[in-house]
Each structure stands twice: as structure tokens, then as C-alpha cells.
Design a protein around this motif. Structure first.
Motif, PDB file in Angstrom:
ATOM      1  N   LYS A 136       0.827  -1.210   0.000  1.00 34.52           N
ATOM      2  CA  LYS A 136       0.000   0.000   0.000  1.00 34.52           C
ATOM      3  C   LYS A 136       0.860   1.257   0.000  1.00 34.52           C
ATOM      4  CE  LYS A 136      -4.020  -1.878   2.453  1.00 34.52           C
ATOM      5  NZ  LYS A 136      -4.808  -1.819   3.710  1.00 34.52           N
ATOM      6  N   HIS A 137       1.991   1.176   0.677  1.00 32.35           N
ATOM      7  CA  HIS A 137       2.892   2.333   0.744  1.00 32.35           C
ATOM      8  C   HIS A 137       3.527   2.531  -0.630  1.00 32.35           C
ATOM      9  CE1 HIS A 137       5.755   5.211   2.317  1.00 32.35           C
ATOM     10  NE2 HIS A 137       6.757   4.484   1.829  1.00 32.35           N
ATOM     11  N   ASN A 138       3.088   3.551  -1.340  1.00 32.49           N
ATOM     12  CA  ASN A 138       3.527   3.760  -2.713  1.00 32.49           C
ATOM     13  C   ASN A 138       3.590   5.257  -3.009  1.00 32.49           C
ATOM     14  OD1 ASN A 138       4.166   3.420  -5.400  1.00 32.49           O
ATOM     15  ND2 ASN A 138       2.284   2.355  -5.959  1.00 32.49           N
ATOM     16  N   PRO A 139       4.522   5.961  -2.365  1.00 31.02           N
ATOM     17  CA  PRO A 139       4.573   7.424  -2.470  1.00 31.02           C
ATOM     18  C   PRO A 139       4.844   7.941  -3.878  1.00 31.02           C
ATOM     19  CG  PRO A 139       6.539   6.587  -1.370  1.00 31.02           C
ATOM     20  CD  PRO A 139       5.585   5.445  -1.467  1.00 31.02           C
ATOM     21  N   THR A 140       5.509   7.162  -4.708  1.00 29.69           N
ATOM     22  CA  THR A 140       5.805   7.615  -6.078  1.00 29.69           C
ATOM     23  C   THR A 140       4.830   7.030  -7.096  1.00 29.69           C
ATOM     24  OG1 THR A 140       7.439   5.831  -6.290  1.00 29.69           O
ATOM     25  CG2 THR A 140       8.243   7.991  -5.587  1.00 29.69           C
ATOM     26  N   ASN A 141       3.768   6.382  -6.592  1.00 26.62           N
ATOM     27  CA  ASN A 141       2.696   5.867  -7.441  1.00 26.62           C
ATOM     28  C   ASN A 141       3.226   4.932  -8.539  1.00 26.62           C
ATOM     29  OD1 ASN A 141      -0.042   5.616  -8.111  1.00 26.62           O
ATOM     30  ND2 ASN A 141       0.106   7.230  -9.669  1.00 26.62           N
ATOM     31  N   GLU A 142       4.024   3.950  -8.132  1.00 27.47           N
ATOM     32  CA  GLU A 142       4.582   2.997  -9.080  1.00 27.47           C
ATOM     33  C   GLU A 142       3.507   2.050  -9.606  1.00 27.47           C
ATOM     34  OE1 GLU A 142       7.528   3.250 -10.203  1.00 27.47           O
ATOM     35  OE2 GLU A 142       8.279   4.736  -8.777  1.00 27.47           O
ATOM     36  N   GLY A 143       3.642   1.655 -10.865  1.00 30.96           N
ATOM     37  CA  GLY A 143       2.700   0.719 -11.454  1.00 30.96           C
ATOM     38  C   GLY A 143       2.845  -0.687 -10.919  1.00 30.96           C
ATOM     39  N   TYR A 173      13.440  -2.038  -5.205  1.00 30.84           N
ATOM     40  CA  TYR A 173      12.812  -2.368  -6.488  1.00 30.84           C
ATOM     41  C   TYR A 173      11.738  -3.413  -6.203  1.00 30.84           C
ATOM     42  CZ  TYR A 173      16.646  -5.728  -5.850  1.00 30.84           C
ATOM     43  OH  TYR A 173      17.529  -6.635  -5.309  1.00 30.84           O
ATOM     44  N   PRO A 174      10.743  -3.569  -7.098  1.00 29.61           N
ATOM     45  CA  PRO A 174       9.672  -4.538  -6.849  1.00 29.61           C
ATOM     46  C   PRO A 174      10.174  -5.977  -6.954  1.00 29.61           C
ATOM     47  CG  PRO A 174       9.450  -3.585  -9.031  1.00 29.61           C
ATOM     48  CD  PRO A 174      10.537  -2.821  -8.345  1.00 29.61           C
ATOM     49  N   ILE A 175       9.729  -6.841  -6.022  1.00 27.59           N
ATOM     50  CA  ILE A 175      10.196  -8.227  -5.982  1.00 27.59           C
ATOM     51  C   ILE A 175       9.025  -9.194  -5.810  1.00 27.59           C
ATOM     52  CG2 ILE A 175      12.484  -7.632  -5.145  1.00 27.59           C
ATOM     53  CD1 ILE A 175      11.584  -8.407  -2.338  1.00 27.59           C
ATOM     54  N   ILE A 176       9.191 -10.412  -6.346  1.00 30.36           N
ATOM     55  CA  ILE A 176       8.157 -11.448  -6.293  1.00 30.36           C
ATOM     56  C   ILE A 176       8.809 -12.815  -6.081  1.00 30.36           C
ATOM     57  CG2 ILE A 176       6.543 -10.186  -7.775  1.00 30.36           C
ATOM     58  CD1 ILE A 176       7.461 -11.917 -10.114  1.00 30.36           C
ATOM     59  N   ASP A 177       7.948 -13.845  -5.958  1.00 31.39           N
ATOM     60  CA  ASP A 177       8.367 -15.256  -6.014  1.00 31.39           C
ATOM     61  C   ASP A 177       9.390 -15.640  -4.950  1.00 31.39           C
ATOM     62  OD1 ASP A 177       6.710 -15.256  -8.173  1.00 31.39           O
ATOM     63  OD2 ASP A 177       8.272 -15.498  -9.681  1.00 31.39           O
ATOM     64  N   ALA A 178       8.999 -15.503  -3.695  1.00 30.46           N
ATOM     65  CA  ALA A 178       9.876 -15.887  -2.587  1.00 30.46           C
ATOM     66  C   ALA A 178      10.020 -17.393  -2.494  1.00 30.46           C
ATOM     67  CB  ALA A 178       9.307 -15.349  -1.275  1.00 30.46           C
ATOM     68  N   ASN A 179      11.241 -17.845  -2.246  1.00 34.49           N
ATOM     69  CA  ASN A 179      11.545 -19.252  -2.023  1.00 34.49           C
ATOM     70  C   ASN A 179      12.563 -19.326  -0.897  1.00 34.49           C
ATOM     71  OD1 ASN A 179      13.772 -21.589  -3.235  1.00 34.49           O
ATOM     72  ND2 ASN A 179      11.721 -22.225  -2.683  1.00 34.49           N
ATOM     73  N   VAL A 180      12.343 -20.243   0.056  1.00 32.84           N
ATOM     74  CA  VAL A 180      13.201 -20.347   1.242  1.00 32.84           C
ATOM     75  C   VAL A 180      13.903 -21.700   1.256  1.00 32.84           C
ATOM     76  CG1 VAL A 180      13.246 -20.399   3.766  1.00 32.84           C
ATOM     77  CG2 VAL A 180      11.770 -18.756   2.570  1.00 32.84           C
ATOM     78  N   PHE A 181      15.174 -21.672   1.592  1.00 32.67           N
ATOM     79  CA  PHE A 181      15.974 -22.890   1.686  1.00 32.67           C
ATOM     80  C   PHE A 181      16.735 -22.883   2.999  1.00 32.67           C
ATOM     81  CE2 PHE A 181      20.302 -24.683   1.082  1.00 32.67           C
ATOM     82  CZ  PHE A 181      19.953 -26.018   0.957  1.00 32.67           C
ATOM     83  N   ARG A 182      16.655 -23.998   3.749  1.00 34.08           N
ATOM     84  CA  ARG A 182      17.443 -24.140   4.974  1.00 34.08           C
ATOM     85  C   ARG A 182      18.581 -25.106   4.698  1.00 34.08           C
ATOM     86  NH1 ARG A 182      14.809 -25.682  10.737  1.00 34.08           N
ATOM     87  NH2 ARG A 182      14.040 -27.468   9.535  1.00 34.08           N
ATOM     88  N   LYS A 198      10.540  -1.272 -15.010  1.00 29.50           N
ATOM     89  CA  LYS A 198      11.541  -0.203 -15.052  1.00 29.50           C
ATOM     90  C   LYS A 198      12.969  -0.736 -14.930  1.00 29.50           C
ATOM     91  CE  LYS A 198       8.690   3.677 -13.480  1.00 29.50           C
ATOM     92  NZ  LYS A 198       8.530   4.775 -12.495  1.00 29.50           N
ATOM     93  N   HIS A 199      13.227  -1.875 -15.603  1.00 31.23           N
ATOM     94  CA  HIS A 199      14.556  -2.461 -15.540  1.00 31.23           C
ATOM     95  C   HIS A 199      15.046  -2.815 -16.944  1.00 31.23           C
ATOM     96  CE1 HIS A 199      17.490  -5.686 -13.890  1.00 31.23           C
ATOM     97  NE2 HIS A 199      18.034  -4.492 -13.778  1.00 31.23           N
ATOM     98  N   PRO A 200      15.227  -1.780 -17.799  1.00 33.78           N
ATOM     99  CA  PRO A 200      15.761  -2.041 -19.139  1.00 33.78           C
ATOM    100  C   PRO A 200      17.228  -2.449 -19.056  1.00 33.78           C
ATOM    101  CG  PRO A 200      15.616   0.312 -18.759  1.00 33.78           C
ATOM    102  CD  PRO A 200      14.971  -0.344 -17.571  1.00 33.78           C
ATOM    103  N   SER A 221      13.882  -9.445 -15.550  1.00 33.87           N
ATOM    104  CA  SER A 221      13.832  -9.804 -14.130  1.00 33.87           C
ATOM    105  C   SER A 221      15.008 -10.713 -13.810  1.00 33.87           C
ATOM    106  CB  SER A 221      12.515 -10.496 -13.777  1.00 33.87           C
ATOM    107  OG  SER A 221      12.401 -11.745 -14.407  1.00 33.87           O
ATOM    108  N   TRP A 222      15.575 -10.521 -12.622  1.00 28.28           N
ATOM    109  CA  TRP A 222      16.753 -11.262 -12.194  1.00 28.28           C
ATOM    110  C   TRP A 222      16.488 -11.945 -10.857  1.00 28.28           C
ATOM    111  CZ3 TRP A 222      21.178  -7.055 -12.921  1.00 28.28           C
ATOM    112  CH2 TRP A 222      21.294  -6.752 -14.279  1.00 28.28           C
ATOM    113  N   VAL A 223      17.125 -13.069 -10.605  1.00 31.59           N
ATOM    114  CA  VAL A 223      16.983 -13.781  -9.338  1.00 31.59           C
ATOM    115  C   VAL A 223      18.125 -13.404  -8.395  1.00 31.59           C
ATOM    116  CG1 VAL A 223      17.060 -16.042  -8.206  1.00 31.59           C
ATOM    117  CG2 VAL A 223      15.680 -15.715 -10.266  1.00 31.59           C
TER     118      VAL A 223
END
Length: 395
Positions: A136-143, A173-182, A198-200, A221-223
Motif C-alpha cells: 500500500k505504501h507507494n509514495p511515487t505511485n509505481e505501477g 525495487y519490486p520483488i516477487i516469487d519468494a523461495n526459502v531454503f534451509r 523499469k529495468h531495461p 527480471s533477475w533472481v
């Protein structure tokens, strides 16, 4: 031997007639026996096999095995509204919808939309749900304002409540797809994908696309990977770039990872949906490339000698992709997780795809996965033909 005639009188049955009736009766019994045995065998064969896709409309599927004998599947969609649902199964094939286990976009929540890619882990008696959502916190109104959240519950069927009313961390930067490894030493690692937004990125593929008049720029997108605090409330140190699309056109993985661009579909190249595990001392990171809503979505893998790399992509990629060119009907195979059945010594790739009959709806597939003595990983899919039941003694 007397028999009764139509008028009610008894008459003698000739010996030859008797034998004719006897042979007929025995033949009828034999035919019935064979028919029953055939029906029983058909039922057994049907019970001993299953066919993909499973009857679950999930994207980004993840199966939790908490040792209880019941398996739980989480994913994107599946009937959930602003949150996540769960299905349960005893045999990994027949799944029952349970309920929505997490509700976001509330007056008090930190998130508001784009609830994606949940993965649930069982650690020290608690269930932890890692997921992506728009902050919700989006002060620069990112898409695109995707961040990672963590919720906890005492039961795999929820309800899950956020550990803290904010994202896990803010990488800038915006991030997705969390994966956890122990790892074996008890340390936790978080892997995630930086969104294309926004990552040309400069590359030979981008130069080619511009020269062809397809796209002026290509976003990627990068991992990344980073150590995760044991309480799952923060990260330790700085994230490390682990995987990205190939820069050179002659790279062994450039062709399949660039199909969304080279086909003119969209001006983005993805490296997302990662899943990391350890096998015989080697770290394997599986990942997906291309547009998740397109037919070219596919899975590859890379290996390393340490949890934070460096990772080297395999030369037999992709290990999972559409099969329409071979006469199949499956496209858009991707965002897989891996289920380990240690008692059987087997592992399975759990992923979503599309078929001609399911249309644009993403549905779940599960196919066996192997790693040979040389470390080569392969997925025996996508399949839609009968496969042996994964678990045959479920109760």
C-alpha cells in the motif's frame, strides 16, 4: 431328467439336450467370469494410474509435506480473493478444497493486491507462508510495487496472520516469487525475483529486437539470494545477484530464454519462480523464463557449490517446456516447485501449465524428476497420458 413344459406337464429331457444346456451354462459362467475379471482389472488399472493435469486451477503451485500423511497445496488463484487458498490430499492426485487460509487487502494489512506465489514451510511446529503482494505504501505511485510478506499459523489450513504489518524488507525495487531454503548448518536463505518493471537491460538480444523494429528496449527480471534471519522478520547482509537472462546471442540458454522477445510477444525477459534445493553436496536452482501467460513459459536449472553461488546454468535446458511441436497439447509450463518423497527415493516437479481444453486457465501438473550420477537433472514431462499413481497406500 424331467423338465416342465409350457403347458405345465413334465416331459423327459433327452441326454443330448441335457449336455447342450450344460455346455451353454458352463460357457456362460466362463464368459461372466472373464468379464468380471476384465472389469476388475480395468478398475485396478484405473486406480493405479492418474493423468495430468490435476483438478486444481492454481498458478505457481507449491506442495507442503509436513510429515502428517496429508499434503497441502498452495498457489496463486484457486478461488482465493485477495489472499490464498489451500487444497489437501492423501495421494497427491485427488485434491480437496479446504478454505482460504490468508486474507489480505484489509483495513489493517500492509498489502492491497497482486497476491502471488505463496510457499508454505513447516519449521519448529509453526507454518510460515511466504508470498508476494503489492505494498500500500507507494509514495511515487509505481505501477508495480510488489514486495514479500511472511505470515504464520499453527495449522496448515490457517488462518495465517502476518508476522509484521510490513514487507519482509525493502530492496529498492519490486520483488516477487519468494523461495526459502534451509541449509545443513541451519542457516536460512531467501531467493526472489526482481520484477522486470523499469529495468531495461543492454544485451545483444535487446540490440537485435531494436534493429528488427520489435521493441525499443528490453526489461528483465533477475533472481537474487540473501541470508534470512531465523525469525523470518529481516534479511542478513546484502542480496546477491544469482541468475539473469543471457547477454550474448550465442549463449547456450539465450534462445529458449528469449522466446517471448524473439516471437514479438512482449518486451521483457524473465528469470523468476526459482526453487533451490541441495542434492549430494550440489545446490540446484530451478527457474522459469519467458512470459508466464504465454505458451513459451519454460523451466531450466543451474548449479552451485554454495547457497549464494555463483550459479552455472545447465547445458540441457530447458528441462520443461511446451510439447505441442511433438503432437502434445501442453503449453506455458513453469513456476515449478519440487516435492521430495524420501521414503520412495523419488522427487517430483510440481508446476502449472495450460492445455487445449483448459484454455487460458492455469492448472497443476506433477511429473517425476531425476538427477543422474553426473548431476544432470531431467523432468519427465509435461505428461497427459496415464502415469503410475505416486502414492498407492494412502488411507
Amino acid at each position: 431328467m424331467p423338465i416342465r413344459s409350457a403347458n405345465g406337464n413334465y416331459r423327459a429331457l433327452s441326454l443330448s439336450s441335457f449336455f447342450v444346456l450344460l455346455v451353454f451354462a458352463l460357457g456362460s459362467c466362463q464368459n461372466n467370469k472373464e468379464a468380471n475379471e476384465s472389469a476388475d482389472q480395468t478398475a485396478q488399472d484405473t486406480a493405479a494410474t492418474f493423468q495430468n493435469p490435476l483438478d486444481v486451477e492454481f498458478g505457481d503451485p507449491y506442495i507442503l509435506d509436513d510429515g502428517s500423511g496429508t499434503y497441502y497445496m498452495y498457489g496463486t488463484g484457486g478461488g482465493a480473493v485477495d489472499g490464498f487458498s489451500v487444497y489437501s490430499s492423501k495421494d497427491l492426485v485427488n485434491w480437496n478444497y479446504e478454505n482460504q487460509v490468508y486474507h489480505g487487502n484489509t483495513a489493517d494489512s500492509w498489502n492491497e493486491s497482486a497476491f502471488w506465489a505463496p510457499e508454505c514451510y513447516f519449521f519448529d511446529g509453526k507454518y510460515y507462508l511466504f508470498y508476494s503482494a503489492n505494498w500500500k505504501h507507494n509514495p511515487t505511485n509505481e505501477g508495480e510495487n510488489f514486495h514479500i510478506g511472511v505470515a504464520v499459523a499453527d495449522d496448515p489450513k490457517g488462518p495465517f496472520e502476518d508476522l509484521q504489518n510490513k514487507p519482509l524488507f525493502e530492496p529498492g525495487y519490486p520483488i516477487i516469487d519468494a523461495n526459502v531454503f534451509r541449509d545443513d548448518d541451519g542457516k536460512f536463505y531467501l531467493y526472489y525475483s526482481r520484477a522486470c518493471y523499469k529495468h531495461p537491460v543492454e544485451s545483444e538480444v535487446a540490440d537485435w529486437a531494436k534493429a528488427e523494429g520489435l521493441f525499443d528496449e528490453i526489461e528483465e527480471s533477475w533472481v537474487y539470494g540473501v541470508e534470512l534471519s531465523p525469525d523470518f522478520k529481516s534479511v542478513i547482509g546484502e542480496p546477491v545477484l544469482l541468475l539473469r537472462p543471457p547477454v550474448k546471442m550465442d549463449d547456450a540458454n539465450a534462445e529458449w530464454e528469449s522466446r517471448s522477445v524473439t516471437s514479438g510477444e512482449v518486451n521483457r525477459r524473465w528469470t523468476e519462480g526459482s526453487f533451490t534445493f541441495k542434492h549430494q553436496g550440489t545446490y540446484y536452482m530451478m527457474y522459469s523464463a519467458n512470459f508466464y501467460a504465454g505458451e513459451n513459459y519454460a523451466v531450466g536449472y543451474s548449479t552451485a557449490t554454495a547457497p549464494l553461488g555463483p550459479y552455472t546454468k545447465a547445458d540441457n535446458n530447458p528441462v520443461l517446456q511446451k510439447n505441442v511441436a511433438e503432437g502434445g497439447e501442453v503449453t506455458g509450463t513453469g513456476h515449478n516447485s519440487v516435492l521430495f518423497l524420501e521414503d520412495q527415493g523419488k522427487m517430483y516437479s510440481v508446476y502449472h501449465g495450460r492445455t487445449q481444453s483448459t484454455g487460458e486457465e492455469r492448472v497443476v501438473f506433477i511429473d517425476e524428476m531425476t538427477i543422474d550420477a553426473n548431476g544432470k537433472l531431467e523432468v519427465a514431462g509435461p505428461t497427459t497420458s496415464p502415469q503410475p499413481m505416486i502414492i498407492t497406500d494412502s488411507k
